[in-house]
Design a protein around this motif. Structure first.
Motif, PDB file in Angstrom:
ATOM      1  N   LYS A 145       0.826  -1.205   0.000  1.00  0.00           N
ATOM      2  CA  LYS A 145       0.000   0.000   0.000  1.00  0.00           C
ATOM      3  C   LYS A 145       0.862   1.257   0.000  1.00  0.00           C
ATOM      4  CE  LYS A 145      -4.235  -1.820   1.784  1.00  0.00           C
ATOM      5  NZ  LYS A 145      -5.439  -1.618   2.551  1.00  0.00           N
ATOM      6  N   THR A 146       1.975   1.209   0.740  1.00  0.00           N
ATOM      7  CA  THR A 146       2.875   2.370   0.742  1.00  0.00           C
ATOM      8  C   THR A 146       3.444   2.591  -0.642  1.00  0.00           C
ATOM      9  OG1 THR A 146       3.503   1.728   2.978  1.00  0.00           O
ATOM     10  CG2 THR A 146       4.834   3.423   1.931  1.00  0.00           C
ATOM     11  N   LEU A 147       3.877   1.486  -1.293  1.00  0.00           N
ATOM     12  CA  LEU A 147       4.429   1.595  -2.651  1.00  0.00           C
ATOM     13  C   LEU A 147       3.386   2.158  -3.599  1.00  0.00           C
ATOM     14  CD1 LEU A 147       6.354  -1.798  -3.029  1.00  0.00           C
ATOM     15  CD2 LEU A 147       7.359   0.463  -2.811  1.00  0.00           C
ATOM     16  N   ALA A 148       2.148   1.636  -3.504  1.00  0.00           N
ATOM     17  CA  ALA A 148       1.092   2.063  -4.430  1.00  0.00           C
ATOM     18  C   ALA A 148       0.770   3.539  -4.244  1.00  0.00           C
ATOM     19  CB  ALA A 148      -0.164   1.214  -4.219  1.00  0.00           C
ATOM     20  N   PHE A 149       0.640   3.975  -2.995  1.00  0.00           N
ATOM     21  CA  PHE A 149       0.336   5.381  -2.739  1.00  0.00           C
ATOM     22  C   PHE A 149       1.465   6.279  -3.224  1.00  0.00           C
ATOM     23  CE2 PHE A 149      -2.083   8.686  -0.921  1.00  0.00           C
ATOM     24  CZ  PHE A 149      -1.209   9.591  -0.338  1.00  0.00           C
ATOM     25  N   SER A 150       2.703   5.838  -2.968  1.00  0.00           N
ATOM     26  CA  SER A 150       3.864   6.634  -3.411  1.00  0.00           C
ATOM     27  C   SER A 150       3.895   6.731  -4.926  1.00  0.00           C
ATOM     28  CB  SER A 150       5.165   5.999  -2.915  1.00  0.00           C
ATOM     29  OG  SER A 150       5.104   5.797  -1.536  1.00  0.00           O
ATOM     30  N   ALA A 151       3.552   5.636  -5.603  1.00  0.00           N
ATOM     31  CA  ALA A 151       3.547   5.666  -7.068  1.00  0.00           C
ATOM     32  C   ALA A 151       2.519   6.671  -7.574  1.00  0.00           C
ATOM     33  CB  ALA A 151       3.253   4.273  -7.629  1.00  0.00           C
ATOM     34  N   LEU A 152       1.334   6.693  -6.945  1.00  0.00           N
ATOM     35  CA  LEU A 152       0.303   7.649  -7.368  1.00  0.00           C
ATOM     36  C   LEU A 152       0.778   9.084  -7.162  1.00  0.00           C
ATOM     37  CD1 LEU A 152      -3.026   6.023  -6.090  1.00  0.00           C
ATOM     38  CD2 LEU A 152      -2.256   6.294  -8.441  1.00  0.00           C
ATOM     39  N   VAL A 153       1.457   9.323  -6.032  1.00  0.00           N
ATOM     40  CA  VAL A 153       1.987  10.675  -5.776  1.00  0.00           C
ATOM     41  C   VAL A 153       3.025  11.038  -6.837  1.00  0.00           C
ATOM     42  CG1 VAL A 153       3.353  12.061  -4.175  1.00  0.00           C
ATOM     43  CG2 VAL A 153       1.510  10.637  -3.298  1.00  0.00           C
ATOM     44  N   ALA A 154       3.903  10.077  -7.159  1.00  0.00           N
ATOM     45  CA  ALA A 154       4.937  10.332  -8.166  1.00  0.00           C
ATOM     46  C   ALA A 154       4.319  10.657  -9.519  1.00  0.00           C
ATOM     47  CB  ALA A 154       5.866   9.123  -8.287  1.00  0.00           C
ATOM     48  N   TRP A 155       3.278   9.925  -9.906  1.00  0.00           N
ATOM     49  CA  TRP A 155       2.607  10.214 -11.187  1.00  0.00           C
ATOM     50  C   TRP A 155       1.974  11.595 -11.150  1.00  0.00           C
ATOM     51  CZ3 TRP A 155       4.541   7.904 -14.861  1.00  0.00           C
ATOM     52  CH2 TRP A 155       4.717   6.524 -14.923  1.00  0.00           C
ATOM     53  N   MET A 156       1.393  11.966 -10.010  1.00  0.00           N
ATOM     54  CA  MET A 156       0.751  13.285  -9.883  1.00  0.00           C
ATOM     55  C   MET A 156       1.794  14.383 -10.061  1.00  0.00           C
ATOM     56  SD  MET A 156      -2.222  14.590  -9.383  1.00  0.00           S
ATOM     57  CE  MET A 156      -2.647  16.316  -9.368  1.00  0.00           C
ATOM     58  N   VAL A 157       2.968  14.199  -9.447  1.00  0.00           N
ATOM     59  CA  VAL A 157       4.047  15.187  -9.600  1.00  0.00           C
ATOM     60  C   VAL A 157       4.477  15.261 -11.068  1.00  0.00           C
ATOM     61  CG1 VAL A 157       6.430  15.734  -8.999  1.00  0.00           C
ATOM     62  CG2 VAL A 157       4.853  14.948  -7.228  1.00  0.00           C
ATOM     63  N   ALA A 158       4.605  14.080 -11.715  1.00  0.00           N
ATOM     64  CA  ALA A 158       5.032  14.039 -13.118  1.00  0.00           C
ATOM     65  C   ALA A 158       4.039  14.777 -14.006  1.00  0.00           C
ATOM     66  CB  ALA A 158       5.187  12.590 -13.578  1.00  0.00           C
ATOM     67  N   LEU A 159       2.732  14.509 -13.801  1.00  0.00           N
ATOM     68  CA  LEU A 159       1.700  15.149 -14.616  1.00  0.00           C
ATOM     69  C   LEU A 159       1.714  16.667 -14.414  1.00  0.00           C
ATOM     70  CD1 LEU A 159       0.434  12.522 -15.594  1.00  0.00           C
ATOM     71  CD2 LEU A 159      -1.742  13.301 -14.724  1.00  0.00           C
ATOM     72  N   THR A 160       1.837  17.089 -13.151  1.00  0.00           N
ATOM     73  CA  THR A 160       1.807  18.521 -12.852  1.00  0.00           C
ATOM     74  C   THR A 160       3.029  19.213 -13.436  1.00  0.00           C
ATOM     75  OG1 THR A 160       0.681  17.961 -10.793  1.00  0.00           O
ATOM     76  CG2 THR A 160       1.494  20.202 -10.999  1.00  0.00           C
ATOM     77  N   ALA A 161       4.213  18.638 -13.202  1.00  0.00           N
ATOM     78  CA  ALA A 161       5.441  19.250 -13.731  1.00  0.00           C
ATOM     79  C   ALA A 161       5.400  19.291 -15.248  1.00  0.00           C
ATOM     80  CB  ALA A 161       6.662  18.463 -13.251  1.00  0.00           C
ATOM     81  N   GLY A 162       4.904  18.208 -15.855  1.00  0.00           N
ATOM     82  CA  GLY A 162       4.815  18.156 -17.312  1.00  0.00           C
ATOM     83  C   GLY A 162       3.948  19.267 -17.872  1.00  0.00           C
ATOM     84  N   ARG A 163       2.820  19.545 -17.215  1.00  0.00           N
ATOM     85  CA  ARG A 163       1.936  20.581 -17.713  1.00  0.00           C
ATOM     86  C   ARG A 163       2.499  21.972 -17.435  1.00  0.00           C
ATOM     87  NH1 ARG A 163      -0.948  22.935 -21.168  1.00  0.00           N
ATOM     88  NH2 ARG A 163       0.986  22.068 -21.955  1.00  0.00           N
ATOM     89  N   LEU A 164       3.047  22.155 -16.233  1.00  0.00           N
ATOM     90  CA  LEU A 164       3.514  23.493 -15.854  1.00  0.00           C
ATOM     91  C   LEU A 164       4.802  23.885 -16.566  1.00  0.00           C
ATOM     92  CD1 LEU A 164       2.623  23.624 -12.073  1.00  0.00           C
ATOM     93  CD2 LEU A 164       1.295  24.334 -14.043  1.00  0.00           C
ATOM     94  N   MET A 165       5.517  22.889 -17.112  1.00  0.00           N
ATOM     95  CA  MET A 165       6.718  23.152 -17.911  1.00  0.00           C
ATOM     96  C   MET A 165       6.442  24.184 -18.985  1.00  0.00           C
ATOM     97  SD  MET A 165       8.569  19.654 -19.085  1.00  0.00           S
ATOM     98  CE  MET A 165       9.279  20.360 -20.565  1.00  0.00           C
TER      99      MET A 165
END
Lengths: 208, 169
Positions: free
Chosen positions: A132-152
């Protein structure tokens, strides 16, 4: 180095692609589709590990890892192409590095999930809590990736990037808190209702 | 008639919010989050109906769908921000004029309608009950596979044409 990148950016091939309506749109569209496939399937798997649709057997979901990696490679190829069209812009953009770092983190986490939650190692080493920790961390990482990708795209308007990042973080935390609150309310029925006494009877039965 | 459409498709309150410096990028980010949830979860359900991912019973898989619907709601809300609030980005422009001239926006809306009608067919034909009764390793009937195929193609088209909207403005 910037002269080298400038030379790539203004090479005949790069200019031809950027001036062509069709050729420029292809990597853009593929990048969006690849994201949908990679992050979408990752999100589905991570949500299941976190307990959504708990009656769904976990093991068969492993069959969708090849689909995810297909999305990854489509985005790696289209991403390199897009980078080479505007290398001077991307290289000086901090958001670009945040995005790549977040994607690398998410991919590493998804691989760890495959090994530990799906793999035979799961029987020996980790219990569900680690998954569960891995899964939650992965979701957070994807959220950061999506946000950074758009704000770039808004670089170098730093106030816009920072304000937007803050609001995205705020709204994400609020939505998560709202979801957690709703789940807590639904899991524990109010005292004095039919459901609470039924729940108590069930708990006593399980204990005995 | 056009004046009527232009009047009702202009929402100054939405334009006011969307003109904040953080609003448009934030809406775009959540549009992508919603896209991933929708495409990934509904896509997973469709792929299972098409026969991939055997071992997953559709009756249990459907419990993931509310998150896909949440993704759609995120896209709908942010999408309305983009269309009804277009005056915040393209000063003075109106959603009616944008829809009339941007062929990609028209195609995106068309495929969203197709996906919606397809979903209606999924329920009205009783296919939802049929696939619910399938076992973890069963094949879905041809009608279910057709509906799943149309769903996948439609949402893929929505993503493709959606990404091209800025090109057609």
């Amino acid at each position: 180095m910037m002269e080298f990148l400038y030379a790539i950016e203004h090479s005949n091939l790069a200019v031809a692609v950027k001036e062509s309506a069709v050729l420029y749109d292809i990597p853009l569209v593929l990048h969006g589709l690849g994201m949908g496939i990679l992050v979408g399937l990752s999100a589905a798997i991570c949500l299941r590990i976190l307990g959504v649709a708990s009656e769904l057997p976990l093991a068969p979901l492993e069959q969708f890892y090849p689909w995810m990696w297909f999305g990854f490679w489509v985005n790696a190829a289209s991403g390199v192409t897009l980078y080479l069209l505007y290398p001077t812009k991307a290289t000086v953009n901090p958001g670009f590095y945040i995005k790549l770092g977040a994607i690398a983190t998410a991919v590493v986490l998804m691989r760890k999930i495959k090994a530990e939650v799906f793999g035979r190692a799961a029987a020996r080493t980790s219990g569900p809590a680690n998954g569960k920790t891995l899964a939650f961390s992965a979701l957070v990482a994807w959220m950061v990736a999506l946000t950074a990708g758009r704000l770039m795209a808004y670089h170098p308007s730093t106030p816009v990037e920072l304000h937007s990042a803050f609001v995205v973080l705020l709204l994400s935390v609020l939505m998560l808190a709202a979801y957690a609150a709703v789940r807590r309310v639904r899991a524990e029925p109010a005292e004095g209702t039919f459901h609470s006494s039924a729940l108590k009877k069930e708990k006593t039965a399980v204990r005995n | 008639m056009t004046a009527f459409a232009r009047y009702w498709l202009k929402w100054p309150s939405i334009e006011h919010v969307m003109s904040k410096d953080w609003a448009w990028p934030t809406a775009e980010t959540f549009h992508f989050v919603g896209l991933c949830l929708l495409f990934g979860i509904v896509g997973l359900y469709d792929l299972r109906m098409l026969g991939f991912g055997k071992g997953l019973p559709l009756s249990a898989l459907k419990r993931l769908l509310p998150w896909g619907v949440f993704g759609f709601v995120l896209c709908l809300v942010t999408g309305l921000g983009f269309t009804l609030g277009i005056g915040a980005n393209l000063y003075g422009d109106n959603a009616y004029d944008v829809i009339r001239r941007d062929v990609y926006l028209q195609l995106k809306l068309l495929f969203m309608a197709i996906a919606g009608l397809n979903l209606l067919a999924f329920y009205l034909t009783g296919t939802d009950k049929v696939v619910d009764r399938l076992g973890a390793y069963d094949e879905a009937p041809p009608l279910a596979k057709t509906i799943a195929g149309i769903s996948l193609v439609s949402w893929t088209a929505v993503i493709v044409f959606g990404r091209l909207i800025p090109v057609g403005l």
